[in-house]
Design an enzyme around this catalytic site. Structure first.
Site, PDB file in Angstrom:
ATOM      1  N   HIS A  97      27.634  84.238   2.145  1.00  0.00           N
ATOM      2  CA  HIS A  97      28.003  83.264   1.060  1.00  0.00           C
ATOM      3  C   HIS A  97      29.017  82.142   1.283  1.00  0.00           C
ATOM      4  CE1 HIS A  97      29.466  81.734  -2.956  1.00  0.00           C
ATOM      5  NE2 HIS A  97      28.326  82.071  -3.346  1.00  0.00           N
ATOM      6  N   GLU A 167      21.938  77.047  -0.351  1.00  0.00           N
ATOM      7  CA  GLU A 167      23.164  76.579  -1.403  1.00  0.00           C
ATOM      8  C   GLU A 167      24.009  75.497  -0.687  1.00  0.00           C
ATOM      9  OE1 GLU A 167      24.320  79.803  -4.168  1.00  0.00           O
ATOM     10  OE2 GLU A 167      25.292  80.283  -2.319  1.00  0.00           O
TER      11      GLU A 167
HETATM   12  C1  PEP Z   1      27.236  80.950  -6.178  1.00  0.00           C
HETATM   13  O1  PEP Z   1      27.873  81.410  -6.531  1.00  0.00           O
HETATM   14  O2  PEP Z   1      26.557  80.922  -4.972  1.00  0.00           O
HETATM   15  C2  PEP Z   1      26.984  79.736  -6.965  1.00  0.00           C
HETATM   16  C3  PEP Z   1      25.834  79.079  -6.677  1.00  0.00           C
HETATM   17  O3  PEP Z   1      27.759  79.621  -7.958  1.00  0.00           O
HETATM   18  P1  PEP Z   1      27.471  78.462  -9.061  1.00  0.00           P
HETATM   19  O4  PEP Z   1      26.215  78.817  -9.686  1.00  0.00           O
HETATM   20  O5  PEP Z   1      28.889  78.648 -10.147  1.00  0.00           O
HETATM   21  O6  PEP Z   1      27.625  77.048  -8.740  1.00  0.00           O
END
Ligand code: PEP
Length: 254
Positions: A97, A167
């Site tokens: 992450h 992400e």
């Molecule tokens: C995450 O914690 O990986 C994330 C995408 O957070 P958020 O949805 O709050 O942007």
């Protein structure tokens, strides 16, 4: 089952009490049981994992963890091992992450974490994503290198237990998510890069999720037009009833 969408709820360092953790988990479990096309994984902080689990098997509901040690056991103060998580009932663990990468996890650390998760018989949710984008497409090169680095040394016969959460770091915790057409483009790129490492079949079978500012309003459209296999949800996963609405919206996509 394999075509089911996968929604990961990353609770981050929330909530602050055990009572709230139980309440959020119970509500999520109840809704998950009614879904037809969606599997839900909640990843609470370590101290709440047991409380969030259900004693009886619960349909479409799974427990995950937010991170894991690279060590197997022994003199490593403050660390939590993969076999401990497995023993508590965790089926999934997040590795790489961006918030963990920002605290020092390198691609090499991430690959060691993935190895521990897989050795213990759990599924690794591996997060990748660029910090920023540029007009020359430098983010593609960044992502390719990050994926290659994060999977160094991972055996080909284990890859069916890997899910990638794409992400873009600039979208995590932001107001706006990436637009679905870009999500689709990046998901294809992730699959192609994975196929370059592990072969065409592995690339085809890989589940790619999107994460970054997903909420109940945008979730359905991101899954539908972004053509992803699911979502990694941060803030909205502890926000009730928002998360309930999000799960229903994704399930309607079918
Ligand atoms: C995450 O914690 O990986 C994330 C995408 O957070 P958020 O949805 O709050 O942007």
């Amino acid at each position: 089952m394999s075509s089911h969408k996968l929604i990961i709820g990353n609770w981050k360092m929330n909530p602050s009490t055990l009572e709230d953790a139980k309440r959020i988990a119970k509500r999520t479990r109840t809704v998950a049981a009614r879904l037809a096309h969606t599997e839900v994984v909640v990843c609470p902080p370590f101290p709440f994992i047991v409380a969030a689990s259900s004693r009886k098997p619960s349909a479409n509901f799974h427990i995950g963890a937010q991170s894991v040690s690279i060590e197997e056991g022994g003199a490593h103060t403050g660390e939590v091992g993969a076999s401990m998580l497995k023993n508590l009932g965790a089926e999934y663990v997040i590795a790489g992450h961006s918030e963990q990468r920002a605290s020092g996890d390198t691609d090499e650390t991430v690959s060691k974490k993935i190895a521990r998760i897989l050795e213990s018989g759990m599924t690794a949710i591996v997060c990748v994503g660029e910090k920023s984008r540029d007009e020359n497409g430098g983010h593609f090169e960044f992502l390719k290198n990050q994926i290659k680095g994060s999977f160094t040394g991972i055996a080909e016969d284990k890859v069916k237990h890997i899910v990638i959460a794409y992400e873009p770091v600039w979208a995590i915790g932001a107001k706006e998510a990436m637009v679905p057409s870009d999500v689709n483009e990046m998901s294809i790129f992730v699959k192609k890069t994975f196929a370059d490492i592990f072969g065409a079949e592995a690339g085809l079978k890989l589940k790619v999720l999107y994460g970054g500012a997903v909420n109940f309003r945008n979730a359905g459209e991101i899954v539908r037009s972004g053509r992803v296999d699911g979502l990694l949800v941060g803030r909205e996963s502890v926000n009730m009833p928002g998360f309930v609405e999000l799960l229903k919206a994704v399930d309607e996509v079918g």
